[in-house]
Design a protein around this motif. Sequence first.
Motif, PDB file in Angstrom:
ATOM      1  N   ALA A 114       0.639  -1.253   0.093  1.00 10.03           N
ATOM      2  CA  ALA A 114       0.038  -0.181  -0.103  1.00 10.03           C
ATOM      3  C   ALA A 114       0.974   1.331   0.047  1.00 10.03           C
ATOM      4  N   LEU A 115       1.721   1.228   0.844  1.00  6.04           N
ATOM      5  CA  LEU A 115       2.804   2.467   0.721  1.00  6.04           C
ATOM      6  C   LEU A 115       3.511   2.703  -0.478  1.00  6.04           C
ATOM      7  N   VAL A 126       4.543   5.274  -5.576  1.00  5.85           N
ATOM      8  CA  VAL A 126       4.488   5.589  -7.053  1.00  5.85           C
ATOM      9  C   VAL A 126       3.611   6.561  -7.497  1.00  5.85           C
ATOM     10  N   ALA A 127       2.323   6.431  -6.975  1.00  2.00           N
ATOM     11  CA  ALA A 127       1.182   7.270  -7.237  1.00  2.00           C
ATOM     12  C   ALA A 127       1.783   8.920  -7.173  1.00  2.00           C
ATOM     13  N   LEU A 150       5.207  13.581 -13.665  1.00  2.00           N
ATOM     14  CA  LEU A 150       4.570  13.442 -15.161  1.00  2.00           C
ATOM     15  C   LEU A 150       3.250  14.116 -15.205  1.00  2.00           C
ATOM     16  N   PHE A 151       2.362  14.308 -14.277  1.00  3.52           N
ATOM     17  CA  PHE A 151       1.121  14.983 -14.371  1.00  3.52           C
ATOM     18  C   PHE A 151       1.111  16.493 -14.530  1.00  3.52           C
ATOM     19  N   PRO A 152       2.230  17.283 -13.995  1.00  5.75           N
ATOM     20  CA  PRO A 152       2.150  18.635 -14.374  1.00  5.75           C
ATOM     21  C   PRO A 152       2.224  19.150 -15.743  1.00  5.75           C
ATOM     22  N   HIS A 153       2.719  17.977 -16.693  1.00  7.08           N
ATOM     23  CA  HIS A 153       2.698  18.395 -18.137  1.00  7.08           C
ATOM     24  C   HIS A 153       1.413  18.245 -18.699  1.00  7.08           C
ATOM     25  N   ILE A 196      -4.194  22.206 -12.195  1.00 16.17           N
ATOM     26  CA  ILE A 196      -4.836  20.992 -11.745  1.00 16.17           C
ATOM     27  C   ILE A 196      -4.444  19.666 -12.079  1.00 16.17           C
ATOM     28  N   VAL A 197      -4.096  18.782 -11.330  1.00 15.83           N
ATOM     29  CA  VAL A 197      -3.387  17.609 -11.823  1.00 15.83           C
ATOM     30  C   VAL A 197      -4.611  16.381 -11.242  1.00 15.83           C
ATOM     31  N   PRO A 198      -4.562  15.282 -11.972  1.00 11.20           N
ATOM     32  CA  PRO A 198      -5.195  13.970 -11.246  1.00 11.20           C
ATOM     33  C   PRO A 198      -4.605  13.842  -9.753  1.00 11.20           C
ATOM     34  N   ASN A 199      -5.452  13.328  -9.086  1.00 10.94           N
ATOM     35  CA  ASN A 199      -4.860  13.092  -7.575  1.00 10.94           C
ATOM     36  C   ASN A 199      -4.786  11.474  -7.497  1.00 10.94           C
ATOM     37  N   LEU A 200      -3.801  10.892  -7.944  1.00 10.88           N
ATOM     38  CA  LEU A 200      -3.405   9.471  -7.968  1.00 10.88           C
ATOM     39  C   LEU A 200      -3.327   8.705  -6.523  1.00 10.88           C
TER      40      LEU A 200
END
Length: 170
Positions: free
Chosen positions: A9-10, A15-16, A23-26, A32-36
């Motif tokens: 889980a940790l 990884v999330a 990666l998601f800031p691109h 606003i980015v997805p919240n993995l």
Amino acid sequence: MSYLRWGVALAAVVVALVVQVTLFPHVAWHGIVPNLCLLVVVAAALTVEAPFALVLGFAAGLTLDLAPPADHVAGRWALALTIAAFVAARVRQDQKPTALAVVGTVAAASFVATSLFALSGVLLQDPAMSVSGLLEVVLVAVAWDVLLTPFVLPPLMKLFARLSPQWAAT
């Protein structure tokens, strides 16, 4: 088995978090980015016992609060993801949730967590958060999270179910 479940889980949270901040800031929409991390917490809450999901939500939120480029008061995401874990855990009533229930749960948890994070920013007078931009932030965050749900939640829920067969929804 408990240590293995916590380790996995940790690791999923780490990884999330790495994907979320590198990666998601691109692909961000107005920043606003997805919240993995939220998706990992919701997957746990829908699959295993609620106390595990609540503690994981707090740990994931605190990790998100402290990870660079965090520019807010620490604890806001910890509170938001703990409440999101609670909301998601309430959906599971000893039955395997349907696909529609999973998507609805992600939408509800994302709405609650993002709203709580944004409102706490307004209350704490965070200069990056304004009342006028609140609705856009919440709606875009919910849309991002719902879009990623079919790709992220099924494998995570299967992983958590394998690590906790006695708690997995039947």
